[in-house]
Design an enzyme around this catalytic site. Structure first.
Site, short mmCIF file in Angstrom:
data_model
loop_
_atom_site.label_atom_id
_atom_site.label_comp_id
_atom_site.label_asym_id
_atom_site.label_seq_id
_atom_site.Cartn_x
_atom_site.Cartn_y
_atom_site.Cartn_z
N TYR A 152 0.84 -1.21 0.00
CA TYR A 152 0.00 0.00 0.00
C TYR A 152 0.88 1.26 0.00
O TYR A 152 0.68 2.17 -0.80
CB TYR A 152 -0.89 -0.06 1.24
CG TYR A 152 -1.81 1.11 1.46
CD1 TYR A 152 -2.87 1.38 0.60
CD2 TYR A 152 -1.66 1.93 2.59
CE1 TYR A 152 -3.74 2.44 0.83
CE2 TYR A 152 -2.54 2.97 2.84
CZ TYR A 152 -3.57 3.24 1.95
OH TYR A 152 -4.42 4.27 2.19
N1 LIG Z 1 -10.02 6.29 5.64
C1 LIG Z 1 -8.83 6.69 6.04
O1 LIG Z 1 -8.61 7.03 7.20
C2 LIG Z 1 -7.70 6.75 5.05
C3 LIG Z 1 -6.39 6.97 5.50
C4 LIG Z 1 -5.38 7.13 4.58
C5 LIG Z 1 -5.65 7.06 3.22
N2 LIG Z 1 -6.92 6.79 2.80
C6 LIG Z 1 -7.18 6.74 1.35
O2 LIG Z 1 -8.37 7.46 1.04
C7 LIG Z 1 -9.07 6.82 -0.03
C8 LIG Z 1 -10.49 6.44 0.38
O3 LIG Z 1 -10.42 5.64 1.53
P1 LIG Z 1 -11.73 4.98 2.22
O4 LIG Z 1 -11.32 4.67 3.62
O5 LIG Z 1 -12.94 5.79 1.96
O6 LIG Z 1 -11.83 3.59 1.41
P2 LIG Z 1 -12.94 2.46 1.52
O7 LIG Z 1 -12.19 1.17 1.44
O8 LIG Z 1 -13.86 2.67 2.69
O9 LIG Z 1 -13.79 2.69 0.18
C9 LIG Z 1 -13.21 2.48 -1.06
C10 LIG Z 1 -14.30 2.46 -2.16
O10 LIG Z 1 -13.63 2.05 -3.36
C11 LIG Z 1 -14.36 1.00 -3.98
N3 LIG Z 1 -13.43 0.15 -4.73
C12 LIG Z 1 -12.48 -0.69 -4.22
N4 LIG Z 1 -11.84 -1.33 -5.21
C13 LIG Z 1 -12.37 -0.87 -6.38
C14 LIG Z 1 -12.13 -1.17 -7.76
N5 LIG Z 1 -11.23 -2.07 -8.14
N6 LIG Z 1 -12.87 -0.51 -8.69
C15 LIG Z 1 -13.82 0.38 -8.32
N7 LIG Z 1 -14.09 0.69 -7.03
C16 LIG Z 1 -13.39 0.08 -6.07
C17 LIG Z 1 -15.03 0.26 -2.83
O11 LIG Z 1 -16.16 -0.49 -3.27
C18 LIG Z 1 -15.40 1.43 -1.90
O12 LIG Z 1 -16.67 1.98 -2.24
C19 LIG Z 1 -8.19 5.63 -0.43
O13 LIG Z 1 -7.30 6.01 -1.45
C20 LIG Z 1 -7.43 5.32 0.84
O14 LIG Z 1 -6.24 4.62 0.59
C21 LIG Z 1 -7.94 6.63 3.68
#
Ligand SMILES: NC(=O)c1ccc[n+]([C@@H]2O[C@H](COP(=O)([O-])OP(=O)(O)OC[C@H]3O[C@@H](n4cnc5c(N)ncnc54)[C@H](O)[C@@H]3O)[C@@H](O)[C@H]2O)c1
Length: 249
Positions: A152
């Protein structure tokens, strides 16, 4: 209305931070295309978007290169242009580096790095036309080298490197390319809290602002800013929207 009739594509827009950004943008007048693998969540968020502004759900797996062309062509067929591209979706497995297999690396790069690369290329002619904005996603896990996050972190830092190059190359077209490094209580984080409540509490305690971010109010509002005229002199930057967890210097 900061994004009146601007057209946004948000990957992973059905839930979590993606949905939060979609709602925040729609409330500022944007027409929002959400791309997601989840049919049920995608349809539900599309309905919410249509109650606010105009929304369209495209069910697609962004790790499939052919789907990238379809996402862009369906967006342009429906709304006629693209102003905002948000590369938000990213899937990965948490595992120690020595146990990380090629398929773990592939999962992270195929859902995070390659779709970001491919969608930026495919959207370029349209973003050039509209002097648009790209918002990519970084992570504190990449910036700090968090344990168990090899695949990641590698993909996230590759996305940051790529974003800086593209910001330099596209500056002449007035296309802004920035990154958000968030912390927010998305369903992904909620699942982690269920399995590891003590680790969750410890994480929240380490956040200077002592709380998790809200997907719409905290992350979505910053995405609106980065997609709007208000940030037109900002490019190539990683914006930490994480309650002060990582302080860049
Ligand atoms: N939530 C946090 O605290 C956090 C922290 C650091 C970074 N991030 C980054 O922020 C972004 C969003 O995070 P989140 O926590 O909302 O993620 P999440 O996992 O809750 O949601 C991700 C969404 O992407 C969709 N998805 C996954 N694989 C897919 C694919 N192959 N094609 C199409 N859709 C797909 C899923 O169905 C889901 O709706 C990501 O890039 C994550 O790495 C989040």
């Amino acid at each position: 209305m900061k994004l009146e009739q601007k057209v946004a594509i948000i990957t992973g827009g059905a839930s979590g931070i993606g949905r939060g950004m979609a709602l925040a943008m729609a409330k500022e007048g944007a027409y929002v295309v959400i791309v997601d693998i989840s049919e049920e969540k995608g349809a539900a968020t599309e309905k919410e978007l249509n109650e606010i502004s105009r929304g369209k759900f495209i069910k697609a797996d962004i790790s499939d290169r052919d789907e990238i062309k379809r996402i862009v062509s369906e967006t342009v067929q429906t709304f006629g242009k693209i102003n905002i591209l948000v590369n938000n979706a990213h899937a990965s497995k948490q595992i120690l580096f020595t146990e990380t297999k090629p398929e773990d690396l592939a999962l992270s790069f195929n859902t995070g790095f390659y779709p970001t690369f491919n969608l930026m290329q495919e959207c370029f002619p349209y973003l050039k036309e509209t002097k648009g904005s790209v918002i990519n996603f970084a992570s504190g896990a990449g910036l700090t080298g968090m344990v168990t996050q090899a695949s990641y972190a590698a993909a996230k830092e590759a996305i940051r490197g790529l974003s800086r190059v593209v910001a330099n190359e596209w500056g002449q077209y007035q296309i802004n390319v920035n990154l958000i490094s968030p912390i927010a209580l998305s369903p992904g984080v909620e699942q982690w809290r269920e399995h590891f409540p003590a680790a969750y509490e410890e994480t929240v305690n380490k956040i200077p602002l002592k709380r998790m971010g809200d997907c719409e109010q905290d992350i979505g509002r910053v995405a609106v800013f980065l997609a709007s005229e208000d940030s037109s002199f900002i490019t190539g930057q990683t914006i930490m929207v994480d309650g002060g967890s990582v302080m860049l210097r």
